[in-house]
Design a protein around this motif. Structure first.
Motif, short mmCIF file in Angstrom:
data_model
loop_
_atom_site.label_atom_id
_atom_site.label_comp_id
_atom_site.label_asym_id
_atom_site.label_seq_id
_atom_site.Cartn_x
_atom_site.Cartn_y
_atom_site.Cartn_z
N VAL A 60 0.83 -1.21 0.00
CA VAL A 60 0.00 0.00 0.00
C VAL A 60 0.87 1.25 0.00
N ASN A 61 2.00 1.22 0.70
CA ASN A 61 2.85 2.40 0.85
C ASN A 61 3.99 2.46 -0.17
N LEU A 62 3.94 1.60 -1.18
CA LEU A 62 4.98 1.60 -2.21
C LEU A 62 4.72 2.72 -3.20
N PRO A 63 5.68 3.65 -3.38
CA PRO A 63 5.45 4.78 -4.30
C PRO A 63 5.17 4.32 -5.72
N GLU A 64 4.34 5.07 -6.42
CA GLU A 64 3.95 4.70 -7.78
C GLU A 64 5.16 4.59 -8.70
N LYS A 65 6.11 5.50 -8.57
CA LYS A 65 7.29 5.46 -9.47
C LYS A 65 8.13 4.20 -9.21
N ILE A 66 8.11 3.73 -7.97
CA ILE A 66 8.84 2.50 -7.65
C ILE A 66 8.11 1.29 -8.20
N LYS A 67 6.77 1.29 -8.11
CA LYS A 67 5.98 0.20 -8.71
C LYS A 67 6.25 0.13 -10.21
N HIS A 83 -6.30 -8.06 -1.41
CA HIS A 83 -7.05 -7.55 -2.56
C HIS A 83 -6.59 -6.16 -3.01
N LYS A 84 -5.31 -6.01 -3.28
CA LYS A 84 -4.83 -4.69 -3.71
C LYS A 84 -5.09 -4.42 -5.20
N TYR A 85 -5.83 -5.33 -5.83
CA TYR A 85 -6.25 -5.11 -7.22
C TYR A 85 -7.58 -4.36 -7.28
N VAL A 86 -8.15 -4.03 -6.13
CA VAL A 86 -9.40 -3.26 -6.08
C VAL A 86 -9.17 -2.06 -5.16
N LYS A 87 -9.67 -0.90 -5.57
CA LYS A 87 -9.38 0.34 -4.85
C LYS A 87 -9.81 0.29 -3.40
N SER A 88 -10.95 -0.33 -3.12
CA SER A 88 -11.45 -0.40 -1.75
C SER A 88 -10.80 -1.53 -0.96
N ARG A 89 -10.05 -2.40 -1.64
CA ARG A 89 -9.46 -3.61 -1.06
C ARG A 89 -10.53 -4.53 -0.48
N ASP A 90 -11.76 -4.44 -1.04
CA ASP A 90 -12.84 -5.31 -0.59
C ASP A 90 -13.74 -5.68 -1.77
N PRO A 91 -13.45 -6.78 -2.45
CA PRO A 91 -14.29 -7.17 -3.60
C PRO A 91 -15.70 -7.59 -3.19
N SER A 92 -15.94 -7.82 -1.91
CA SER A 92 -17.28 -8.27 -1.49
C SER A 92 -18.32 -7.15 -1.59
N LYS A 93 -17.88 -5.92 -1.84
CA LYS A 93 -18.82 -4.81 -2.01
C LYS A 93 -19.59 -4.93 -3.33
N ILE A 99 -15.81 -6.55 -10.15
CA ILE A 99 -15.46 -5.19 -9.77
C ILE A 99 -15.54 -4.26 -10.99
N PRO A 100 -16.56 -3.40 -11.08
CA PRO A 100 -16.69 -2.50 -12.23
C PRO A 100 -15.96 -1.18 -12.00
N HIS A 101 -15.00 -0.87 -12.84
CA HIS A 101 -14.36 0.45 -12.85
C HIS A 101 -13.63 0.79 -11.55
N GLN A 102 -13.34 -0.19 -10.72
CA GLN A 102 -12.66 0.09 -9.46
C GLN A 102 -11.38 -0.74 -9.31
N LEU A 103 -10.88 -1.26 -10.40
CA LEU A 103 -9.65 -2.05 -10.33
C LEU A 103 -8.45 -1.14 -10.08
N ALA A 104 -7.44 -1.71 -9.46
CA ALA A 104 -6.22 -0.96 -9.15
C ALA A 104 -5.00 -1.85 -9.41
N ASN A 105 -3.88 -1.22 -9.69
CA ASN A 105 -2.59 -1.91 -9.84
C ASN A 105 -2.61 -3.03 -10.89
N VAL A 106 -3.44 -2.86 -11.91
CA VAL A 106 -3.60 -3.93 -12.91
C VAL A 106 -2.29 -4.24 -13.61
N THR A 107 -1.57 -3.22 -14.05
CA THR A 107 -0.28 -3.44 -14.74
C THR A 107 0.70 -4.14 -13.82
N PHE A 108 0.70 -3.77 -12.56
CA PHE A 108 1.63 -4.36 -11.60
C PHE A 108 1.37 -5.86 -11.44
#
Length: 283
Positions: A60-67, A83-93, A99-108
């Motif tokens: 969570v605290n890894l800088p974007e440029k480092i990722k 679940h760091k692939y979803v912005k809320s870190r909770d796919p059960s929502k 997860i529609p339009h709330q994915l995160a870190n997909v390239t990573f």
């Protein structure tokens, strides 16, 4: 010369489930490789370039440029905890964990050589949202044999507590929902907690029943696994429990402890093999 494995994590010295997992893994890997622990917010390109390959745990605290640098320049695997692939870190929502339009870190995730998850449902949810090729489910949290042996020694403890509820102020652990369930069923529970892990296991071993109602999808749930190892009956929402998606959830007591030992051994070997495979690919 030993392979240098950079192990990136947000924290190394707190008592969360992810950190307990990481500590067991780091201890095992240190017998085979040179492990360099890197706290995510202190990660630099210079530190990364000291490493032959990387394991990325919580980031969570890894800088974007480092990722970005890691995904473009380093061999790495992701050890997925929350679940760091979803912005809320909770796919059960989301209905059906889609997860529609709330994915995160997909390239990573896509650039990782492998992603390791803790349970069957976590693999399914991840693959439903991001098409990845190398996702491995280890089907367990990680414990040392020493810790599992200590749990086994607590088997047979007198069940002095009729019903336990985890006394956690973290809302995702669902204390208030568990207490409401107890009221509805005319049960007077005992709130259980301790900052000392061994003392907490002793308390847990005295529980006849554990009511645990997580409010997010638990990637595994060390708490309920340890409770079942200690022959506690579990009241929970199985749909939000990674552990419940595994066949081992149907076991308890010594049978679960022995099955867990097998799974942990297999998981640790997997991590070792994935590291060695990534080094072969670099040649």
């Amino acid at each position: 010369m030993k392979v240098k494995v950079g192990f990136i994590a947000d924290f190394f010295d707190i008592l969360g489930g992810a950190e307990k997992n990481d500590n067991v893994l780091i201890e095992y890997l240190s017998s085979k490789f040179e492990v360099i622990k890197i706290q995510s917010h202190l990660c630099t390109i210079s530190k990364l370039n000291q490493c032959d390959t990387l394991i990325v745990s919580n980031f969570v605290n890894l800088p974007e440029k480092i990722k970005s640098y890691i995904s473009e320049n380093k061999k790495y695997l992701i050890y997925e905890h929350d679940h760091k692939y979803v912005k809320s870190r909770d796919p059960s929502k989301y209905p059906n964990f889609k997860i529609p339009h709330q994915l995160a870190n997909v390239t990573f995730y896509k650039h990782a050589s492998s992603v390791v998850v803790l349970s069957k449902i976590c693999k399914e949810v991840l693959l439903d949202n991001i098409p990845l090729k190398n996702v491995h489910n280890i089907g367990t949290s990680l414990w040392s044999d020493q810790k599992l042996n200590k749990i086994e020694l607590l088997l047979g403890s007198k069940k002095e507590i009729n019903c336990g509820v985890l006394n956690s102020n973290n809302p995702i652990k669902g204390k208030n929902v568990a207490l409401a369930w107890c009221r509805e069923h005319n049960i007077v529970p005992e709130l259980i907690s301790s900052d000392n892990e061994e003392e907490f296991l002793q308390i847990l071993s005295k529980c006849q029943k554990l009511v645990f109602t997580p409010q997010v999808l638990e990637t595994f749930s060390r708490l309920t696994a340890e409770a079942k190892m200690l022959d506690c009956t579990i009241v929970t929402n199985r749909a939000l429990l990674g552990f419940a998606s595994e066949a081992s959830f149907e076991l308890s007591g010594r049978k679960l402890i022995e099955e867990t030992k097998k799974r942990v051994k297999k998981a640790l070997n997997l991590f070792s093999n994935l590291i060695e495979s990534s080094m072969e690919q670099k040649k």
